[in-house]
Design a protein around this motif. Structure first.
Motif, PDB file in Angstrom:
ATOM      1  N   VAL A   1       0.866  -1.184   0.000  1.00 42.11           N
ATOM      2  CA  VAL A   1       0.000   0.000   0.000  1.00 42.11           C
ATOM      3  C   VAL A   1       0.894   1.223   0.000  1.00 42.11           C
ATOM      4  CG1 VAL A   1      -1.799   1.282   1.216  1.00 42.11           C
ATOM      5  CG2 VAL A   1      -1.819  -1.231   1.249  1.00 42.11           C
ATOM      6  N   ASP A   2       0.796   2.026  -1.051  1.00 33.56           N
ATOM      7  CA  ASP A   2       1.706   3.153  -1.232  1.00 33.56           C
ATOM      8  C   ASP A   2       0.990   4.450  -0.884  1.00 33.56           C
ATOM      9  OD1 ASP A   2       3.438   5.104  -2.042  1.00 33.56           O
ATOM     10  OD2 ASP A   2       3.210   4.724  -4.184  1.00 33.56           O
ATOM     11  N   HIS A   3       1.450   5.138   0.192  1.00 32.16           N
ATOM     12  CA  HIS A   3       0.952   6.458   0.552  1.00 32.16           C
ATOM     13  C   HIS A   3       2.119   7.437   0.551  1.00 32.16           C
ATOM     14  CE1 HIS A   3      -3.162   5.431   1.415  1.00 32.16           C
ATOM     15  NE2 HIS A   3      -2.791   4.462   2.223  1.00 32.16           N
ATOM     16  N   GLY A   4       2.859   7.460  -0.531  1.00 34.90           N
ATOM     17  CA  GLY A   4       4.014   8.345  -0.621  1.00 34.90           C
ATOM     18  C   GLY A   4       5.315   7.693  -0.210  1.00 34.90           C
ATOM     19  N   ILE A   5       5.241   6.436   0.250  1.00 32.17           N
ATOM     20  CA  ILE A   5       6.437   5.660   0.604  1.00 32.17           C
ATOM     21  C   ILE A   5       6.277   4.269  -0.009  1.00 32.17           C
ATOM     22  CG2 ILE A   5       7.781   4.613   2.471  1.00 32.17           C
ATOM     23  CD1 ILE A   5       8.089   7.614   2.344  1.00 32.17           C
TER      24      ILE A   5
ATOM     25  N   HIS B   1      16.678  17.019 -13.416  1.00 31.49           N
ATOM     26  CA  HIS B   1      15.972  17.532 -12.243  1.00 31.49           C
ATOM     27  C   HIS B   1      14.558  16.968 -12.204  1.00 31.49           C
ATOM     28  CE1 HIS B   1      14.902  20.552 -15.363  1.00 31.49           C
ATOM     29  NE2 HIS B   1      13.716  20.554 -14.749  1.00 31.49           N
ATOM     30  N   TYR B   2      13.948  17.077 -11.022  1.00 29.20           N
ATOM     31  CA  TYR B   2      12.602  16.512 -10.830  1.00 29.20           C
ATOM     32  C   TYR B   2      11.816  17.441  -9.905  1.00 29.20           C
ATOM     33  CZ  TYR B   2       8.877  13.193  -9.672  1.00 29.20           C
ATOM     34  OH  TYR B   2       7.659  12.581  -9.509  1.00 29.20           O
ATOM     35  N   VAL B   3      10.568  17.775 -10.289  1.00 23.17           N
ATOM     36  CA  VAL B   3       9.704  18.649  -9.482  1.00 23.17           C
ATOM     37  C   VAL B   3       8.787  17.774  -8.632  1.00 23.17           C
ATOM     38  CG1 VAL B   3       7.985  20.490  -9.496  1.00 23.17           C
ATOM     39  CG2 VAL B   3       9.778  20.431 -11.261  1.00 23.17           C
ATOM     40  N   CYS B   4       8.891  17.913  -7.324  1.00 24.52           N
ATOM     41  CA  CYS B   4       8.103  17.096  -6.392  1.00 24.52           C
ATOM     42  C   CYS B   4       6.703  17.672  -6.199  1.00 24.52           C
ATOM     43  CB  CYS B   4       8.800  17.020  -5.030  1.00 24.52           C
ATOM     44  SG  CYS B   4      10.422  16.254  -5.087  1.00 24.52           S
ATOM     45  N   ASP B   5       5.755  16.802  -5.947  1.00 25.15           N
ATOM     46  CA  ASP B   5       4.408  17.221  -5.570  1.00 25.15           C
ATOM     47  C   ASP B   5       4.458  17.828  -4.167  1.00 25.15           C
ATOM     48  OD1 ASP B   5       1.712  16.355  -4.031  1.00 25.15           O
ATOM     49  OD2 ASP B   5       1.253  16.709  -6.136  1.00 25.15           O
ATOM     50  N   GLN B   6       3.737  18.932  -3.969  1.00 23.70           N
ATOM     51  CA  GLN B   6       3.791  19.628  -2.682  1.00 23.70           C
ATOM     52  C   GLN B   6       3.330  18.736  -1.534  1.00 23.70           C
ATOM     53  OE1 GLN B   6       4.848  23.090  -2.056  1.00 23.70           O
ATOM     54  NE2 GLN B   6       4.992  21.974  -0.123  1.00 23.70           N
TER      55      GLN B   6
ATOM     56  N   HIS C   1       4.814  15.551   3.259  1.00 22.57           N
ATOM     57  CA  HIS C   1       4.766  14.251   3.937  1.00 22.57           C
ATOM     58  C   HIS C   1       6.168  13.761   4.278  1.00 22.57           C
ATOM     59  CE1 HIS C   1       3.398  10.362   5.112  1.00 22.57           C
ATOM     60  NE2 HIS C   1       3.815   9.738   4.025  1.00 22.57           N
ATOM     61  N   TRP C   2       7.083  13.839   3.322  1.00 21.84           N
ATOM     62  CA  TRP C   2       8.445  13.333   3.538  1.00 21.84           C
ATOM     63  C   TRP C   2       9.201  14.141   4.594  1.00 21.84           C
ATOM     64  CZ3 TRP C   2       9.118  13.698  -2.443  1.00 21.84           C
ATOM     65  CH2 TRP C   2       8.453  12.627  -3.050  1.00 21.84           C
ATOM     66  N   LEU C   3       8.897  15.446   4.693  1.00 22.63           N
ATOM     67  CA  LEU C   3       9.620  16.309   5.617  1.00 22.63           C
ATOM     68  C   LEU C   3       8.964  16.424   6.985  1.00 22.63           C
ATOM     69  CD1 LEU C   3      10.446  19.231   3.146  1.00 22.63           C
ATOM     70  CD2 LEU C   3      12.071  17.549   4.049  1.00 22.63           C
ATOM     71  N   SER C   4       7.873  15.708   7.204  1.00 19.53           N
ATOM     72  CA  SER C   4       7.065  15.932   8.400  1.00 19.53           C
ATOM     73  C   SER C   4       7.509  15.134   9.627  1.00 19.53           C
ATOM     74  CB  SER C   4       5.606  15.584   8.108  1.00 19.53           C
ATOM     75  OG  SER C   4       5.484  14.214   7.738  1.00 19.53           O
ATOM     76  N   GLY C   5       8.544  14.329   9.524  1.00 19.82           N
ATOM     77  CA  GLY C   5       8.997  13.566  10.682  1.00 19.82           C
ATOM     78  C   GLY C   5      10.506  13.499  10.727  1.00 19.82           C
TER      79      GLY C   5
ATOM     80  N   PHE D   1      16.391  19.468   0.267  1.00 19.29           N
ATOM     81  CA  PHE D   1      15.567  20.645   0.584  1.00 19.29           C
ATOM     82  C   PHE D   1      15.956  21.171   1.964  1.00 19.29           C
ATOM     83  CE2 PHE D   1      13.099  17.956  -2.284  1.00 19.29           C
ATOM     84  CZ  PHE D   1      12.786  18.858  -3.288  1.00 19.29           C
ATOM     85  N   PRO D   2      17.103  21.842   2.057  1.00 22.95           N
ATOM     86  CA  PRO D   2      17.613  22.260   3.376  1.00 22.95           C
ATOM     87  C   PRO D   2      16.968  23.514   3.941  1.00 22.95           C
ATOM     88  CG  PRO D   2      19.130  22.927   1.646  1.00 22.95           C
ATOM     89  CD  PRO D   2      18.058  22.143   0.973  1.00 22.95           C
ATOM     90  N   ASP D   3      16.274  24.298   3.102  1.00 20.36           N
ATOM     91  CA  ASP D   3      15.737  25.566   3.599  1.00 20.36           C
ATOM     92  C   ASP D   3      14.389  25.859   2.936  1.00 20.36           C
ATOM     93  OD1 ASP D   3      16.365  26.563   0.970  1.00 20.36           O
ATOM     94  OD2 ASP D   3      18.407  26.933   1.662  1.00 20.36           O
ATOM     95  N   ALA D   4      13.771  26.968   3.383  1.00 22.60           N
ATOM     96  CA  ALA D   4      12.440  27.339   2.895  1.00 22.60           C
ATOM     97  C   ALA D   4      12.460  27.686   1.408  1.00 22.60           C
ATOM     98  CB  ALA D   4      11.906  28.522   3.702  1.00 22.60           C
ATOM     99  N   VAL D   5      13.544  28.273   0.932  1.00 22.57           N
ATOM    100  CA  VAL D   5      13.617  28.662  -0.478  1.00 22.57           C
ATOM    101  C   VAL D   5      13.574  27.436  -1.376  1.00 22.57           C
ATOM    102  CG1 VAL D   5      15.031  29.777  -2.239  1.00 22.57           C
ATOM    103  CG2 VAL D   5      14.853  30.791   0.053  1.00 22.57           C
ATOM    104  N   SER D   6      14.391  26.431  -1.053  1.00 22.92           N
ATOM    105  CA  SER D   6      14.417  25.214  -1.881  1.00 22.92           C
ATOM    106  C   SER D   6      13.103  24.451  -1.787  1.00 22.92           C
ATOM    107  CB  SER D   6      15.588  24.316  -1.460  1.00 22.92           C
ATOM    108  OG  SER D   6      15.461  23.941  -0.098  1.00 22.92           O
ATOM    109  N   ARG D   7      12.476  24.469  -0.602  1.00 23.76           N
ATOM    110  CA  ARG D   7      11.213  23.776  -0.439  1.00 23.76           C
ATOM    111  C   ARG D   7      10.101  24.453  -1.234  1.00 23.76           C
ATOM    112  NH1 ARG D   7      11.665  22.515   6.103  1.00 23.76           N
ATOM    113  NH2 ARG D   7      13.605  21.297   5.918  1.00 23.76           N
ATOM    114  N   ALA D   8      10.163  25.755  -1.341  1.00 21.32           N
ATOM    115  CA  ALA D   8       9.165  26.474  -2.118  1.00 21.32           C
ATOM    116  C   ALA D   8       9.286  26.150  -3.606  1.00 21.32           C
ATOM    117  CB  ALA D   8       9.314  27.976  -1.892  1.00 21.32           C
ATOM    118  N   LYS D   9      10.525  25.909  -4.082  1.00 21.37           N
ATOM    119  CA  LYS D   9      10.737  25.578  -5.499  1.00 21.37           C
ATOM    120  C   LYS D   9      10.381  24.126  -5.810  1.00 21.37           C
ATOM    121  CE  LYS D   9      14.404  28.987  -6.176  1.00 21.37           C
ATOM    122  NZ  LYS D   9      15.836  29.211  -6.515  1.00 21.37           N
ATOM    123  N   ARG D  10      10.558  23.227  -4.817  1.00 21.67           N
ATOM    124  CA  ARG D  10      10.160  21.805  -4.923  1.00 21.67           C
ATOM    125  C   ARG D  10      10.958  21.045  -5.998  1.00 21.67           C
ATOM    126  NH1 ARG D  10       5.338  21.113  -6.912  1.00 21.67           N
ATOM    127  NH2 ARG D  10       4.907  23.263  -7.537  1.00 21.67           N
ATOM    128  N   VAL D  11      12.158  21.515  -6.331  1.00 21.96           N
ATOM    129  CA  VAL D  11      12.943  20.906  -7.413  1.00 21.96           C
ATOM    130  C   VAL D  11      14.133  20.142  -6.837  1.00 21.96           C
ATOM    131  CG1 VAL D  11      14.253  21.304  -9.531  1.00 21.96           C
ATOM    132  CG2 VAL D  11      12.249  22.718  -9.012  1.00 21.96           C
TER     133      VAL D  11
END
Length: 498
Positions: free
Chosen positions: A37-41, A80-85, A90-94, A119-129
Motif C-alpha cells: 500500500v503506497d501512501h508516498g512511501i 531535475h525533478y519537481v516534487c508534488d507539494q 509528507h516526507w519532511l514531516s517527521g 531541501f535544506p531551507d524554505a527557499v528550496s522547499r518552495a521551489k520543490r525541485v
C-alpha cells in the motif's frame, strides 16, 4: 473475443523500478522491503552491518520514481525533478530519513538523494525541485556506506506524519447566480422606514424590496411607475447593476449588500421578517398545522413550522417553533454570496413571540451540534433554490448550489473528542447527567421538553415535531387543544396568525 483486464505499461515500469531497488540493496548488503500500500512511501531499507551481517535495527524509507523516458532536463550528466507539494510535506514531516530513488529500469540505471539534504531551507522547499548529478549520486553498491550514515540512531523514535487526506468541504455560502440588470435610485422623500412605510400604506398597497440609504431610496424595481414612486423626492435614475456589484468602494458594497438582503426577504411569501431578531422565519400555516420545506435531492426536507406539547400538560400546545435564517451578503473573489446562518424562532400562537423565547433559544443552542447546523443549512439552501412554478413570480435574485472547496488536508471524524458538558453529543451517545440537569433547569420556566428541542435538530418526527415519536398521540391532542382554547393560542390568536 471478450474484453479482458489489462496491465498498463506504467505499472510494469513501476514494478521494475521496485525490483531494481531491491536488487541494488542486496548488492550493497542491505535488505529492502516493499510496501503493498503506497501512501508516498514505496518501502523501507533495513541496514546491515558490513562484514558481520548484523541487522542494525536502523531504517530508511524509500520512494521510487521510475520512468522509461528521460527525466526533466536530463543530459548525460544531470537531470531535475519537481516534487508534488503534498508528497514533499509528507516526507519532511517527521524525523524518519526518506530517500528518493530515480531509475530507468530498462537501462538498469538508478540514482538517489536524501530528501532533507535536497531541501535544506524554505527557499528550496518552495521551489520543490530536486537536482541530480548522475555521476556522484548513482544508486549502486558504492552508496552502501552513505546510507549507513543517514539512519536515525536507535535511541531516537522513528515517526512520519500520515499521508494527507484530500477532502471536499461544503461551506454555508450560497452563490448569487442571477440578479436584475438595473438598479433604480432617487433622492428619498423620507428619512426613516416607519414614515416611508406609512406613505406606502396610505396608497392601499404594500411594496417591498427597497432600502433607504444616505438620503436615497434604492430598489431593483422601477421607482417611476410603481407604488415606490411616493418615496421619491425627485426623478429616479437608472444604473447598471454591475456598477454597484463590481465596485471596490466599501460604502457602495454595503449599500448593494443591503439591497440584495431586502430583495431576498421580500421574494418568499412564506417567510416573515423579525425586526428585533434580525432574521427571517417561516410564517404560521393555516390552522397552525405543521409545514415541511427544504426538500432536495436525497432529502425529504424538515418541519419548518409546528406545535410542541407542554411538558406539564401534554393536552395543550406549549409553543410553536419556526425555522429561521440570518443572512449576510458578501463579495468574495468577485462573486456575491449569501451566507446562511440557521436560527430558530418560538411563538405562542404562530405570531406572538413566546415570553420565554430566549430560554428556548438558549436550550436549543446548548444542544446544537455540527450535524444539526449542516442539516439546516442544506434545508435553507434547498428552499432558497426552489424552482419557480406557474403560480410563483420569478424571483429577482437567484442562487446556485452551496459553494464547496477541495483541500489537501482532512481529519477523520472518529478522531474528534467527546463533546463538552452541556452540548449535545452525537446520535450514538447520551447527554451527560450534569449537562442534562442544567438544560432541564433552563427549560423549566418555558415548560418545554428537551426531547422536543432535540427533534428540531434531528429533523423532526414525521408528524410535524409535535414531540418525540413516543408522544405522537399526545402531540396530536395538543394541536386540537391549541385550536379550541382561546386562552392558549385559540381562535382569536389563530386569526391573527393567518
Amino acid at each position: 473475443m471478450a474484453d479482458r483486464k489489462t496491465v498498463t505499461r506504467q505499472t510494469f515500469i513501476g514494478e521494475k523500478g521496485i525490483a531494481l531497488i531491491e536488487r541494488r540493496c542486496l548488492e550493497m548488503g542491505h535488505l529492502f522491503h516493499p510496501r503493498r500500500v503506497d501512501h508516498g512511501i514505496d518501502g523501507h531499507i533495513d541496514l546491515v552491518e558490513p562484514g558481520s551481517g548484523a541487522v542494525l535495527n536502523l531504517t530508511l524509507l524509500v520512494q521510487s520514481k521510475a520512468q522509461d523516458r528521460r527525466f526533466s532536463g536530463e543530459t548525460d550528466d544531470a537531470f531535475h525533478y519537481v516534487c508534488d507539494q503534498r508528497d514533499l510535506d509528507h516526507w519532511l514531516s517527521g524525523n524518519s530519513p526518506v530517500i528518493l530513488v530515480f531509475s530507468h529500469p530498462e537501462s538498469d540505471e538508478a540514482w538517489w538523494t536524501e530528501v532533507k539534504a535536497a531541501f535544506p531551507d524554505a527557499v528550496s522547499r518552495a521551489k520543490r525541485v530536486v537536482h541530480i548529478d548522475k555521476r556522484t549520486q548513482r544508486f549502486d553498491r558504492d552508496a552502501a556506506q552513505a546510507l549507513l550514515h543517514l539512519a536515525v540512531p536507535r535511541t531516537a523514535g522513528l515517526y512520519l506524519r500520515p499521508a494527507p487526506i484530500t477532502e471536499v468541504l461544503t461551506t454555508n455560502l450560497l452563490p448569487v447566480t442571477e440578479m436584475p440588470l438595473t438598479v433604480h435610485l432617487a433622492p428619498a422623500a423620507f428619512t426613516d422606514y416607519r414614515a416611508a412605510g406609512a406613505a406606502l400604506d396610505a396608497q392601499g398597497q404594500r411594496a417591498s424590496g427597497w432600502i433607504l440609504r444616505d438620503g436615497l431610496v434604492l430598489s431593483f424595481h422601477s421607482l417611476r411607475d410603481s407604488p415606490l414612486r411616493v418615496l421619491c423626492a425627485a426623478d429616479p435614475e437608472r444604473h447598471e447593476t454591475a456598477e454597484w456589484a463590481d465596485s471596490d468602494d466599501l460604502d457602495t458594497q454595503h449599500r448593494f449588500a443591503d439591497l440584495l438582503s431586502r430583495t431576498v426577504q421580500s421574494s418568499y411569501p412564506d417567510l416573515r421578517w423579525h425586526k428585533d431578531r434580525k432574521h427571517m422565519h417561516f410564517r404560521a400555516t393555516s390552522h397552525l398545522r405543521p409545514r415541511k420545506a427544504g426538500k432536495g435531492p436525497g432529502s425529504r426536507g424538515r418541519t419548518v413550522f409546528g406545535p410542541h406539547a407542554s411538558k406539564s400538560d401534554p393536552q395543550r400546545v406549549g409553543f410553536y417553533h419556526h425555522a429561521a435564517l440570518r443572512t449576510r451578503f458578501r463579495r468574495l473573489g468577485g462573486v456575491w454570496y449569501c451566507q446562511l446562518e440557521p436560527d430558530y424562532c418560538f411563538t405562542t400562537d404562530g405570531r406572538t413571540e413566546h415570553p420565554y423565547a430566549d430560554r428556548l433559544l438558549a436550550g436549543i443552542k446548548r444542544l446544537d451540534r455540527h450535524p444539526a447546523v449542516r442539516g439546516w443549512t442544506h434545508v435553507w439552501a434547498n428552499y432558497l433554490n426552489q424552482d419557480v412554478d406557474l403560480f410563483t413570480e420569478p424571483r429577482p435574485v437567484q442562487f446556485g448550489e452551496l459553494a464547496t472547496m477541495t483541500v489537501d488536508r482532512g481529519i477523520d471524524d472518529r478522531w474528534w473528542g467527546p463533546a463538552p458538558s452541556g452540548v449535545a453529543p452525537e446520535d450514538d451517545q447520551e447527554p451527560s447527567s450534569a449537562g442534562q440537569e442544567n438544560l432541564d433547569t433552563v427549560l423549566a420556566a418555558a415548560d418545554a421538553n428537551t426531547q422536543d428541542l432535540l427533534s428540531l435538530l434531528q429533523g423532526g418526527s414525521s408528524d410535524g415535531d409535535a414531540g418525540a415519536a413516543r408522544r405522537k398521540d399526545a402531540g396530536n391532542k395538543a394541536r386540537s387543544a391549541g385550536r379550541r382554547t382561546s386562552r392558549r393560542g385559540g381562535t382569536n390568536s389563530e386569526r391573527r396568525g393567518q
